[in-house]
Design a protein around this motif. Structure first.
Motif, PDB file in Angstrom:
ATOM      1  N   ALA A 459      -0.494 -13.583 -13.040  1.00 59.12           N
ATOM      2  CA  ALA A 459      -0.556 -14.957 -12.560  1.00 59.12           C
ATOM      3  C   ALA A 459      -0.835 -15.875 -13.742  1.00 59.12           C
ATOM      4  O   ALA A 459      -1.661 -15.571 -14.598  1.00 59.12           O
ATOM      5  CB  ALA A 459      -1.645 -15.099 -11.495  1.00 59.12           C
ATOM      6  N   GLY A 460      -0.126 -16.985 -13.801  1.00 60.39           N
ATOM      7  CA  GLY A 460      -0.290 -17.911 -14.924  1.00 60.39           C
ATOM      8  C   GLY A 460       1.049 -18.500 -15.301  1.00 60.39           C
ATOM      9  O   GLY A 460       1.969 -18.596 -14.485  1.00 60.39           O
ATOM     10  N   THR A 461       1.196 -18.902 -16.542  1.00 59.60           N
ATOM     11  CA  THR A 461       2.412 -19.560 -16.984  1.00 59.60           C
ATOM     12  C   THR A 461       3.395 -18.562 -17.585  1.00 59.60           C
ATOM     13  O   THR A 461       3.045 -17.434 -17.927  1.00 59.60           O
ATOM     14  CB  THR A 461       2.100 -20.638 -18.029  1.00 59.60           C
ATOM     15  N   LEU A 462       4.636 -19.044 -17.722  1.00 58.61           N
ATOM     16  CA  LEU A 462       5.676 -18.243 -18.366  1.00 58.61           C
ATOM     17  C   LEU A 462       5.267 -17.915 -19.803  1.00 58.61           C
ATOM     18  O   LEU A 462       5.386 -16.778 -20.259  1.00 58.61           O
ATOM     19  CB  LEU A 462       6.985 -19.026 -18.332  1.00 58.61           C
ATOM     20  N   ARG A 463       4.757 -18.924 -20.512  1.00 56.57           N
ATOM     21  CA  ARG A 463       4.352 -18.716 -21.893  1.00 56.57           C
ATOM     22  C   ARG A 463       3.229 -17.684 -21.995  1.00 56.57           C
ATOM     23  O   ARG A 463       3.259 -16.786 -22.844  1.00 56.57           O
ATOM     24  CB  ARG A 463       3.893 -20.033 -22.506  1.00 56.57           C
ATOM     25  N   ALA A 464       2.202 -17.792 -21.134  1.00 52.86           N
ATOM     26  CA  ALA A 464       1.058 -16.882 -21.196  1.00 52.86           C
ATOM     27  C   ALA A 464       1.499 -15.436 -21.003  1.00 52.86           C
ATOM     28  O   ALA A 464       0.967 -14.521 -21.632  1.00 52.86           O
ATOM     29  CB  ALA A 464       0.017 -17.267 -20.149  1.00 52.86           C
ATOM     30  N   ASN A 465       2.482 -15.211 -20.137  1.00 54.58           N
ATOM     31  CA  ASN A 465       2.977 -13.850 -19.926  1.00 54.58           C
ATOM     32  C   ASN A 465       3.741 -13.327 -21.127  1.00 54.58           C
ATOM     33  O   ASN A 465       3.598 -12.168 -21.503  1.00 54.58           O
ATOM     34  CB  ASN A 465       3.872 -13.813 -18.682  1.00 54.58           C
ATOM     35  N   LEU A 466       4.507 -14.182 -21.759  1.00 55.13           N
ATOM     36  CA  LEU A 466       5.328 -13.742 -22.884  1.00 55.13           C
ATOM     37  C   LEU A 466       4.490 -13.425 -24.117  1.00 55.13           C
ATOM     38  O   LEU A 466       4.783 -12.487 -24.854  1.00 55.13           O
ATOM     39  CB  LEU A 466       6.382 -14.805 -23.208  1.00 55.13           C
ATOM     40  N   VAL A 467       3.452 -14.218 -24.362  1.00 57.81           N
ATOM     41  CA  VAL A 467       2.683 -14.059 -25.607  1.00 57.81           C
ATOM     42  C   VAL A 467       1.446 -13.190 -25.396  1.00 57.81           C
ATOM     43  O   VAL A 467       0.550 -13.189 -26.226  1.00 57.81           O
ATOM     44  CB  VAL A 467       2.278 -15.434 -26.189  1.00 57.81           C
ATOM     45  N   LEU A 468       1.422 -12.430 -24.308  1.00 61.79           N
ATOM     46  CA  LEU A 468       0.257 -11.602 -24.006  1.00 61.79           C
ATOM     47  C   LEU A 468      -0.077 -10.660 -25.161  1.00 61.79           C
ATOM     48  O   LEU A 468      -1.246 -10.465 -25.509  1.00 61.79           O
ATOM     49  CB  LEU A 468       0.509 -10.803 -22.724  1.00 61.79           C
ATOM     50  N   ALA A 469       0.939 -10.050 -25.766  1.00 65.97           N
ATOM     51  CA  ALA A 469       0.712  -9.122 -26.872  1.00 65.97           C
ATOM     52  C   ALA A 469       0.923  -9.764 -28.231  1.00 65.97           C
ATOM     53  O   ALA A 469       0.699  -9.128 -29.262  1.00 65.97           O
ATOM     54  CB  ALA A 469       1.651  -7.916 -26.737  1.00 65.97           C
ATOM     55  N   SER A 470       1.339 -11.037 -28.249  1.00 67.76           N
ATOM     56  CA  SER A 470       1.587 -11.735 -29.520  1.00 67.76           C
ATOM     57  C   SER A 470       1.171 -13.201 -29.372  1.00 67.76           C
ATOM     58  O   SER A 470       2.025 -14.089 -29.279  1.00 67.76           O
ATOM     59  CB  SER A 470       3.069 -11.635 -29.905  1.00 67.76           C
ATOM     60  N   PRO A 471      -0.124 -13.469 -29.306  1.00 63.09           N
ATOM     61  CA  PRO A 471      -0.616 -14.821 -29.002  1.00 63.09           C
ATOM     62  C   PRO A 471      -0.225 -15.873 -30.039  1.00 63.09           C
ATOM     63  O   PRO A 471      -0.287 -17.067 -29.738  1.00 63.09           O
ATOM     64  CB  PRO A 471      -2.143 -14.636 -28.958  1.00 63.09           C
ATOM     65  N   ASP A 472       0.171 -15.463 -31.245  1.00 61.70           N
ATOM     66  CA  ASP A 472       0.524 -16.431 -32.285  1.00 61.70           C
ATOM     67  C   ASP A 472       2.022 -16.718 -32.347  1.00 61.70           C
ATOM     68  O   ASP A 472       2.487 -17.421 -33.264  1.00 61.70           O
ATOM     69  CB  ASP A 472       0.057 -15.917 -33.654  1.00 61.70           C
ATOM     70  N   ALA A 473       2.791 -16.223 -31.409  1.00 62.01           N
ATOM     71  CA  ALA A 473       4.243 -16.437 -31.429  1.00 62.01           C
ATOM     72  C   ALA A 473       4.574 -17.912 -31.231  1.00 62.01           C
ATOM     73  O   ALA A 473       3.925 -18.623 -30.454  1.00 62.01           O
ATOM     74  CB  ALA A 473       4.908 -15.598 -30.340  1.00 62.01           C
ATOM     75  N   SER A 474       5.579 -18.382 -31.935  1.00 65.25           N
ATOM     76  CA  SER A 474       6.004 -19.785 -31.839  1.00 65.25           C
ATOM     77  C   SER A 474       6.918 -19.974 -30.635  1.00 65.25           C
ATOM     78  O   SER A 474       7.475 -19.012 -30.094  1.00 65.25           O
ATOM     79  CB  SER A 474       6.730 -20.202 -33.111  1.00 65.25           C
ATOM     80  N   ASP A 475       7.115 -21.240 -30.247  1.00 67.40           N
ATOM     81  CA  ASP A 475       8.017 -21.524 -29.141  1.00 67.40           C
ATOM     82  C   ASP A 475       9.438 -21.093 -29.471  1.00 67.40           C
ATOM     83  O   ASP A 475      10.175 -20.630 -28.586  1.00 67.40           O
ATOM     84  CB  ASP A 475       7.996 -23.029 -28.832  1.00 67.40           C
ATOM     85  N   ALA A 476       9.829 -21.222 -30.727  1.00 70.76           N
ATOM     86  CA  ALA A 476      11.178 -20.811 -31.119  1.00 70.76           C
ATOM     87  C   ALA A 476      11.357 -19.309 -30.928  1.00 70.76           C
ATOM     88  O   ALA A 476      12.412 -18.852 -30.448  1.00 70.76           O
ATOM     89  CB  ALA A 476      11.429 -21.184 -32.579  1.00 70.76           C
ATOM     90  N   GLN A 477      10.344 -18.526 -31.292  1.00 70.89           N
ATOM     91  CA  GLN A 477      10.426 -17.083 -31.093  1.00 70.89           C
ATOM     92  C   GLN A 477      10.472 -16.732 -29.610  1.00 70.89           C
ATOM     93  O   GLN A 477      11.196 -15.826 -29.184  1.00 70.89           O
ATOM     94  CB  GLN A 477       9.227 -16.402 -31.759  1.00 70.89           C
ATOM     95  N   VAL A 478       9.695 -17.454 -28.819  1.00 70.36           N
ATOM     96  CA  VAL A 478       9.699 -17.223 -27.370  1.00 70.36           C
ATOM     97  C   VAL A 478      11.069 -17.521 -26.791  1.00 70.36           C
ATOM     98  O   VAL A 478      11.612 -16.742 -25.985  1.00 70.36           O
ATOM     99  CB  VAL A 478       8.609 -18.092 -26.700  1.00 70.36           C
TER     100      VAL A 478
END
Length: 623
Positions: A459-478
């Motif tokens: 539960a949460g945002t799309l971004r929070a789910n994607l960066v769960l294992a890589s919290p420093d990922a940029s929006d471009a990488q996402v």
């Protein structure tokens, strides 16, 4: 398993051959443990109380001040009565009485605030410790437990500890001092009346203690039933769509209602024990009051005591009775707290993952070692069912290996052993030539990307789910990984973009979107090895093709170990390992296995990847 080829060929797909699933323990609310002893409960709570020792020390001092002010009140009232009888000025005594009342009120209020603040701090600490422990328990322990019951321990049971601090351990200090002081003053005023009081009160206390002997056990049983009810509600809410679609709403409601009824019955049993105390104590106190009035009146008539002294004694009697009643209330709170601590202690004793490698220092990998290697691995589930038997295979670096076979063959278990969700019984699982048991868990899992079969979404945002294992990922990488798995539209369909909510367990996404989102999360982490458990299970043919292209691109820089039922997704893997009954039956490419492995050919025929009347000849239609 049927797929789109059945429509293309007009041939009904034969059912996939299956094998019995390994027996695993059914999740259930654990049976009630034996209640902790008061000493054990105290040892468990003491470290948390030490962090608030300053506030608690001040609260104890305020309790002493309030007790002293409370004891002075009957004495000052007696002086007022004596002054009235003697015709003396009342002003000084009344002023002193008002001052003592104010001191008692202010000290009591400050004490209560400090205790409640300390209680809230204790609850916070215990919740942190409990939540931290729950997040570290082994996967096997988690599978044996029910979420609702565990949640009730984090919420309800920890809340009960606040009452232990605010109305229990430290409130009792002032209560005991007040009662002791009242007894001393009563003895000084009139030893005879004190004897009458003690005899009546002792009878009530003895009866009350007998009634509370079972309190700890019934309180614990009540909390266990509340936990079971929470588990029943959580089960229903987590499967609400399935229950509605199955027309099982009323049946499941009956299950929840029965759990609620049992919780009510357990609570009533506890209330019955608690309720037995108050009338018995009240009867004893009323008897003491009547006896003191009768004997005291006779002593006033005989000139053995004065009216002022009798009034003072009666007020001291009330000062004694009130804290004695509080003591039994405190005892009830402490029994409830012990029951809560017992349930918390049970969770804190669950086995957790050990993040300590066996080797003193991480050994170096041998030159040219496989990315992943299973060397005669045998593993048995906690329930006693053997899942893998002497399994051996190697996954060369930079290649794709698929694990295929009937349900229950041990494919997903193999992936879990690479992640060290459990350790092998014998043999070894190696990463780059190093036994995974010789690596720190954090370092091991940082090198692995793992996508579970049911592709959980938080539960949460799309971004929070994607960066769960890589919290420093940029929006471009996402955005890049979303495009790779065909999910670019998720970031544009809502004005919130990457901050759009996905709902509890990803309920606002389709099954295929959840699957691809989990794969995108693994790709974004940049792990060396991707472990994919049924990555295309929820995808249609178009999205399966898109995802397959993304995985092919990822495989150029990574090693893939894939569990698959749909063979169409893995036919071009460099290696396919056929498992059945926890054993390796065959290894090779798709074309080789069609010739050498009867089971693999049966699977391929079932899924219409090859015609049953021509060995190795592809079925018509797109594969």
């Amino acid at each position: 398993m049927a797929n789109e080829h059945s429509t293309a060929t007009g041939t009904a797909a034969r059912p996939e051959p299956t094998r019995p699933e390994p027996t695993r323990p059914e999740p259930a609310v654990s049976p009630a443990p034996a209640p902790l002893s008061p000493r054990a409960a105290g040892r468990m709570l003491l470290p948390h109380l030490r962090r608030h020792r300053g506030a608690l020390a001040v609260a104890v001092l305020l309790s002493l001040l309030a007790a002293a002010a409370t004891l002075l009140q009957p004495l000052l009232v007696g002086q007022v009565v004596a002054a009235v009888r003697a015709g003396e000025a009342l002003g000084p005594w009344v002023a002193a009485l008002v001052a003592v009342l104010l001191i008692a009120a202010v000290a009591g209020g400050l004490q209560q605030f400090l205790l409640e603040r300390a209680g809230a701090g204790v609850v916070l600490q215990v919740r942190r410790a409990l939540a931290g422990h729950l997040l570290r328990i082994t996967v096997a322990e988690r599978d044996r437990r029910v979420s609702g019951d565990l949640l009730s321990r984090v919420s309800g049971d920890t809340t009960a500890l606040s009452s232990v601090v605010t109305s229990g351990l430290f409130d009792i200090v002032g209560v005991v001092l007040t009662a002791a002081g009242a007894l001393v003053l009563m003895g000084v005023l009139d030893p005879v009346l004190l004897g009458v009081t003690v005899a009546a009160v002792a009878a009530g206390i003895t009866t009350g203690l007998v009634a509370t002997r079972r309190l700890s056990a019934v309180e614990l049983a009540s909390r266990e039933r509340v936990g079971a009810m929470s588990a029943a509600v959580a089960r229903v809410l987590s499967s609400l769509r399935t229950i509605r679609a199955s027309g099982a709403t009323e049946r499941e409601l009956a299950v929840v209602a029965e759990a609620a009824r049992q919780a009510r019955d357990a609570s009533v049993r506890a209330a019955r024990v608690r309720a037995a105390v108050s009338p018995l104590m009240g009867l004893a106190f009323q008897g003491a009051f009547i006896a003191v009035l009768g004997v005291g009146g006779a002593r006033v008539a005989a000139g053995s005591t004065t009216v002022a002294e009798l009034v003072t004694f009666v007020l001291l009697l009330f000062t004694l009775i009130f804290p004695l009643g509080q003591i039994f209330g405190v005892w009830t709170v402490l029994q409830s707290g012990i029951a809560a601590l017992t349930r918390i202690d049970e969770v804190m004793r669950l086995e957790v993952e050990r993040d300590e490698p066996r080797a003193a220092a991480p050994p170096t990998a041998g030159h040219g070692a496989p990315a992943v290697e299973f060397d005669a691995v045998t593993f048995t589930h906690p329930g006693g069912e053997r899942a893998l038997h002497e399994v051996s295979f190697a996954v060369p670096r930079g290649t794709r290996t698929a694990l295929v076979g009937p349900s229950g063959a041990g494919k997903s278990t193999a992936l879990g052993l690479v992640e060290r969700f459990a350790d092998v019984d014998s043999g070894a699982v190696r990463l780059d030539g190093v036994d995974v048991r010789d690596l720190p868990l954090g370092g091991l899992r940082a090198r692995l990307g793992y996508v579970e079969q049911d592709a959980p979404v938080l539960a949460g945002t799309l971004r929070a789910n994607l960066v769960l294992a890589s919290p420093d990922a940029s929006d471009a990488q996402v955005q890049e990984v979303l495009a790779a798995v065909g999910l670019s539209d998720l970031a544009t369909r809502s004005p919130a973009g990457l901050d759009a909510e996905v709902g509890e367990a990803g309920v606002l996404l389709s099954g295929g979107q959840r699957q691809r989102l989990a794969i995108a999360r693994a790709l974004l982490a940049g792990a060396e090895v991707l472990l994919l458990d049924e990555p295309t299970a929820s995808l249609d043919a178009r999205n399966e093709a898109l995802l397959k292209q993304a995985l092919d691109a990822a495989a150029a820089q990574r090693t893939l170990l894939v569990v698959a039922h749909r063979l169409s997704t893995v036919v071009d893997c460099e290696q396919i390992v056929v498992l059945d009954g926890g054993r390796v039956l065959a290894r090779g490419t798709h074309e080789e296995l069609l010739v050498t492995s009867p089971l693999y050919r049966e699977l391929a025929e079932t899924q219409l990847l090859v015609r049953a009347d021509a060995a190795g000849e592809p079925a018509p239609g797109p594969a």
